[in-house]
Design an enzyme around this catalytic site. Structure first.
Site, PDB file in Angstrom:
ATOM      1  N   ARG A  25      33.253  34.008  22.221  1.00 32.78           N
ATOM      2  CA  ARG A  25      31.936  34.571  22.533  1.00 32.78           C
ATOM      3  C   ARG A  25      30.830  33.581  22.160  1.00 32.78           C
ATOM      4  NH1 ARG A  25      32.874  39.594  24.307  1.00 32.78           N
ATOM      5  NH2 ARG A  25      34.805  40.522  23.515  1.00 32.78           N
ATOM      6  N   HIS A  58      30.393  29.340  31.444  1.00 28.04           N
ATOM      7  CA  HIS A  58      29.780  30.560  30.898  1.00 28.04           C
ATOM      8  C   HIS A  58      30.210  31.744  31.761  1.00 28.04           C
ATOM      9  CE1 HIS A  58      26.512  28.543  28.416  1.00 28.04           C
ATOM     10  NE2 HIS A  58      26.826  27.569  29.234  1.00 28.04           N
ATOM     11  N   ASN A  69      26.920  24.259  33.309  1.00 30.76           N
ATOM     12  CA  ASN A  69      25.785  23.349  33.231  1.00 30.76           C
ATOM     13  C   ASN A  69      26.319  21.927  33.097  1.00 30.76           C
ATOM     14  OD1 ASN A  69      23.950  25.518  33.251  1.00 30.76           O
ATOM     15  ND2 ASN A  69      24.139  25.774  31.041  1.00 30.76           N
ATOM     16  N   GLU A  95      23.974  21.401  26.810  1.00 30.85           N
ATOM     17  CA  GLU A  95      23.675  21.091  25.400  1.00 30.85           C
ATOM     18  C   GLU A  95      24.888  20.543  24.679  1.00 30.85           C
ATOM     19  OE1 GLU A  95      22.227  24.717  23.676  1.00 30.85           O
ATOM     20  OE2 GLU A  95      20.523  24.830  25.050  1.00 30.85           O
ATOM     21  N   VAL A  96      26.049  21.114  24.961  1.00 29.86           N
ATOM     22  CA  VAL A  96      27.274  20.690  24.269  1.00 29.86           C
ATOM     23  C   VAL A  96      28.126  19.905  25.264  1.00 29.86           C
ATOM     24  CG1 VAL A  96      29.326  21.445  23.024  1.00 29.86           C
ATOM     25  CG2 VAL A  96      27.180  22.734  22.772  1.00 29.86           C
ATOM     26  N   ILE A 126      27.514  32.196  20.732  1.00 29.13           N
ATOM     27  CA  ILE A 126      26.847  32.565  19.481  1.00 29.13           C
ATOM     28  C   ILE A 126      25.436  33.116  19.735  1.00 29.13           C
ATOM     29  CG2 ILE A 126      25.748  30.353  18.915  1.00 29.13           C
ATOM     30  CD1 ILE A 126      27.046  30.662  16.103  1.00 29.13           C
ATOM     31  N   HIS A 182      32.339  23.428  29.530  1.00 25.58           N
ATOM     32  CA  HIS A 182      32.522  24.860  29.285  1.00 25.58           C
ATOM     33  C   HIS A 182      31.945  25.646  30.424  1.00 25.58           C
ATOM     34  CE1 HIS A 182      28.804  23.444  27.450  1.00 25.58           C
ATOM     35  NE2 HIS A 182      28.268  24.625  27.744  1.00 25.58           N
TER      36      HIS A 182
END
Ligand code: AMP
Length: 116
Positions: A30, A103, A88, A96-97, A32, A101
């Site tokens: 999940r 979402h 993204n 950002e990371v 954060i 990944h």
């Protein structure tokens, strides 16, 4: 460690996260700072920094990410009403990371995809 990321540490259980799925290729947990009632990230266990870095040899893991997202949407009870899956990529994509990944967002109407 080469190509170590925040999400690699979550994959290895070195920092806490609410993990909802893990298999040989991907881990899901999940977000954060959830943007919707269901906000889950699905990441490859091995680092691929961005979607732009994925190659033909990553097709199995990319497919698994989508399959797991669909299964989790069903398990979360958001599949019938619908949901959004989003990746993204790099600076203009708002990434950002730098560990690929996906979402999975659902549980409320999500509105238009992006601002005009
Ligand atoms: P992105 O902007 O696509 O790179 O998304 C990064 C996402 O990671 C954001 O939605 C953050 O809220 C989320 N995030 C950052 N740190 C953590 C963490 N430790 N556990 C779970 N999600 C996180």
């Amino acid at each position: 460690m080469a190509q170590d990321t925040l999400f690699s540490k979550i994959v290895r259980g070195e920092i806490p996260a609410d993990i909802v799925h893990q298999d040989d290729l991907v881990t899901a947990f999940r977000d954060i700072r959830p943007l919707a009632p269901t906000h889950i990230l699905v990441v490859p266990n091995q680092v691929i920094p961005t979607l732009a870095d994925a190659s033909a040899s990553d097709e199995a893991v990319l497919g698994r990410m989508l399959r797991v997202a669909a299964d989790l949407a069903a398990a979360e009870g958001v599949a019938e009403d619908g949901y959004r899956v989003m990746i993204n990529c790099r600076d203009h994509g708002g990434q950002e990371v730098y560990h690929l990944h996906l979402h999975l967002l659902g549980g409320r109407p999500l509105g238009p995809m992006t601002r005009r």
